[in-house]
Design a protein around this motif. Structure first.
Motif, PDB file in Angstrom:
ATOM      1  N   HIS A   1       0.829  -1.095   0.003  1.00 27.22           N
ATOM      2  CA  HIS A   1      -0.070  -0.029  -0.010  1.00 27.22           C
ATOM      3  C   HIS A   1       0.886   1.257  -0.031  1.00 27.22           C
ATOM      4  O   HIS A   1       0.587   2.229  -0.746  1.00 27.22           O
ATOM      5  CB  HIS A   1      -0.970   0.171   1.091  1.00 27.22           C
ATOM      6  CG  HIS A   1      -2.244  -0.994   1.088  1.00 27.22           C
ATOM      7  ND1 HIS A   1      -2.909  -0.794  -0.033  1.00 27.22           N
ATOM      8  CD2 HIS A   1      -2.606  -1.851   1.949  1.00 27.22           C
ATOM      9  CE1 HIS A   1      -4.132  -2.028   0.157  1.00 27.22           C
ATOM     10  NE2 HIS A   1      -3.715  -2.205   1.359  1.00 27.22           N
ATOM     11  N   GLY A   2       2.001   1.228   0.780  1.00 29.32           N
ATOM     12  CA  GLY A   2       2.630   2.377   0.687  1.00 29.32           C
ATOM     13  C   GLY A   2       3.323   2.742  -0.369  1.00 29.32           C
ATOM     14  O   GLY A   2       3.385   3.761  -1.131  1.00 29.32           O
ATOM     15  N   VAL A   3       4.015   1.709  -1.153  1.00 33.88           N
ATOM     16  CA  VAL A   3       4.499   1.774  -2.401  1.00 33.88           C
ATOM     17  C   VAL A   3       3.753   2.179  -3.392  1.00 33.88           C
ATOM     18  O   VAL A   3       3.995   3.202  -4.251  1.00 33.88           O
ATOM     19  CB  VAL A   3       5.237   0.401  -2.875  1.00 33.88           C
ATOM     20  CG1 VAL A   3       5.689   0.409  -4.218  1.00 33.88           C
ATOM     21  CG2 VAL A   3       6.370   0.017  -2.108  1.00 33.88           C
ATOM     22  N   ALA A   4       2.427   1.566  -3.411  1.00 32.89           N
ATOM     23  CA  ALA A   4       1.308   2.102  -4.209  1.00 32.89           C
ATOM     24  C   ALA A   4       1.146   3.687  -4.282  1.00 32.89           C
ATOM     25  O   ALA A   4       0.957   4.319  -5.273  1.00 32.89           O
ATOM     26  CB  ALA A   4       0.135   1.370  -4.383  1.00 32.89           C
ATOM     27  N   ALA A   5       0.779   4.268  -2.936  1.00 34.78           N
ATOM     28  CA  ALA A   5       0.752   5.585  -2.677  1.00 34.78           C
ATOM     29  C   ALA A   5       1.992   6.339  -3.218  1.00 34.78           C
ATOM     30  O   ALA A   5       1.707   7.471  -3.745  1.00 34.78           O
ATOM     31  CB  ALA A   5       0.491   5.655  -1.009  1.00 34.78           C
ATOM     32  N   ALA A   6       3.039   5.950  -3.014  1.00 32.73           N
ATOM     33  CA  ALA A   6       4.394   6.622  -3.428  1.00 32.73           C
ATOM     34  C   ALA A   6       4.129   6.823  -4.975  1.00 32.73           C
ATOM     35  O   ALA A   6       4.648   7.862  -5.598  1.00 32.73           O
ATOM     36  CB  ALA A   6       5.566   5.977  -2.721  1.00 32.73           C
ATOM     37  N   LEU A   7       3.947   5.855  -5.571  1.00 32.24           N
ATOM     38  CA  LEU A   7       3.910   5.855  -7.073  1.00 32.24           C
ATOM     39  C   LEU A   7       2.888   6.790  -7.703  1.00 32.24           C
ATOM     40  O   LEU A   7       2.977   7.597  -8.615  1.00 32.24           O
ATOM     41  CB  LEU A   7       3.793   4.462  -7.626  1.00 32.24           C
ATOM     42  CG  LEU A   7       4.804   3.452  -7.456  1.00 32.24           C
ATOM     43  CD1 LEU A   7       4.428   2.218  -8.192  1.00 32.24           C
ATOM     44  CD2 LEU A   7       5.975   3.967  -8.148  1.00 32.24           C
ATOM     45  N   ALA A   8       1.810   6.679  -7.018  1.00 31.54           N
ATOM     46  CA  ALA A   8       0.706   7.542  -7.325  1.00 31.54           C
ATOM     47  C   ALA A   8       1.027   9.039  -7.273  1.00 31.54           C
ATOM     48  O   ALA A   8       0.804   9.864  -7.980  1.00 31.54           O
ATOM     49  CB  ALA A   8      -0.495   7.269  -6.520  1.00 31.54           C
TER      50      ALA A   8
END
Length: 266
Positions: A240-247
């Motif tokens: 979830h953290g990686v997905a938020a950072a990519l967004a």
């Protein structure tokens, strides 16, 4: 195990055929060398003919000597029909055991045969209970380690002893049907004692299986969440953290979204 008598005669036949074949070959090559050599004199081809003829003679002689030595030995005794059937059954069982699922199939067949042999006896019920408990313990045996490891060996010995006791109960019960009236009372008392021993033994075996299951349950219960569940939760939070950072990174690199953010209504 292969039939020794049949193998003996097969080997005897092979040696006899080989000796005859090499005798014919030696005769042919020797005759050809004797006829062709005088016409062309001694040369390299003649040496080849003579060498092939000599080698064939030696091989034929060896084969006849082997045949004579084997024929001098007495043939193995002929098997009785019972022995032949037992050896055939042993070969079939050995073939099945080499298959991936062979040992399990043979064990199940033996259990069914023993259950059929005890059908109608008072030992049939305890035998079925013992079978069920033994299968349950077998599924847990590989995980019973540490202090519980000797339990597996003790259970195996108890299983063998209880099955032998079940066969004795069935044998006494069959003899009880044939006993005369004056000798039936004592035999019936012995039969009741054997049945009581079998029932108590099977009950103790079932209690052992339940205790083994409780040991496994307590050993694998660490308290709180399972370590696997904890690791999965941590991995989910990380994704979830990686997905938020990519967004957020994509939003910064998009000029349309950047201008809309900079000059939008205030």
């Amino acid at each position: 195990m292969a039939d020794e008598r049949a193998r003996y005669f097969r080997r005897l036949g092979r040696l006899r055929r080989s000796a005859r074949r090499w005798s014919v070959t030696a005769g042919g090559l020797g005759g050809a060398a004797a006829i062709l050599t005088p016409y062309a004199g001694l040369g390299l081809p003649d040496a080849a003919w003579a060498g092939a003829a000599g080698g064939s003679v030696v091989l034929a002689l060896w084969r006849w000597l082997d045949l004579r030595a084997l024929a001098a030995r007495p043939a193995p005794p002929e098997l009785t029909p019972a022995e032949a059937a037992a050896r055939s059954r042993a070969r079939i069982l050995a073939t099945v055991e080499r298959l991936p699922a062979g040992p399990g199939l043979l064990a199940e067949a033996r259990r069914q045969r023993a259950r059929f042999a005890l059908r109608g006896s008072t030992a049939a019920g305890p035998w079925v209970r013992l079978d069920r408990a033994a299968l349950t313990l077998a599924g847990m045996a590989s995980r019973l380690s540490g202090p519980a490891e000797p339990v597996v060996q003790e259970a195996a010995e108890a299983d063998h002893s209880l099955r032998d006791l079940a066969y004795r109960v069935a044998s006494v019960e069959r003899a009880l049907r044939l006993a005369p009236a004056d000798g039936r009372t004592e035999l019936a008392g012995a039969h009741r004692e054997l049945v009581a021993q079998l029932e108590n033994g099977v009950a103790a075996y079932e209690a052992l299986v339940v205790a083994a299951a409780g040991y496994l349950a307590e050993e694998s219960r660490p308290g709180g969440a399972h370590p696997a569940a904890t690791r999965l939760t941590e991995a989910t939070d990380l994704l979830h953290g990686v997905a938020a950072a990519l967004a957020e990174f994509r939003a910064v690199g998009d000029p349309t979204r950047t201008s809309a953010t900079a000059y939008g209504p205030r």
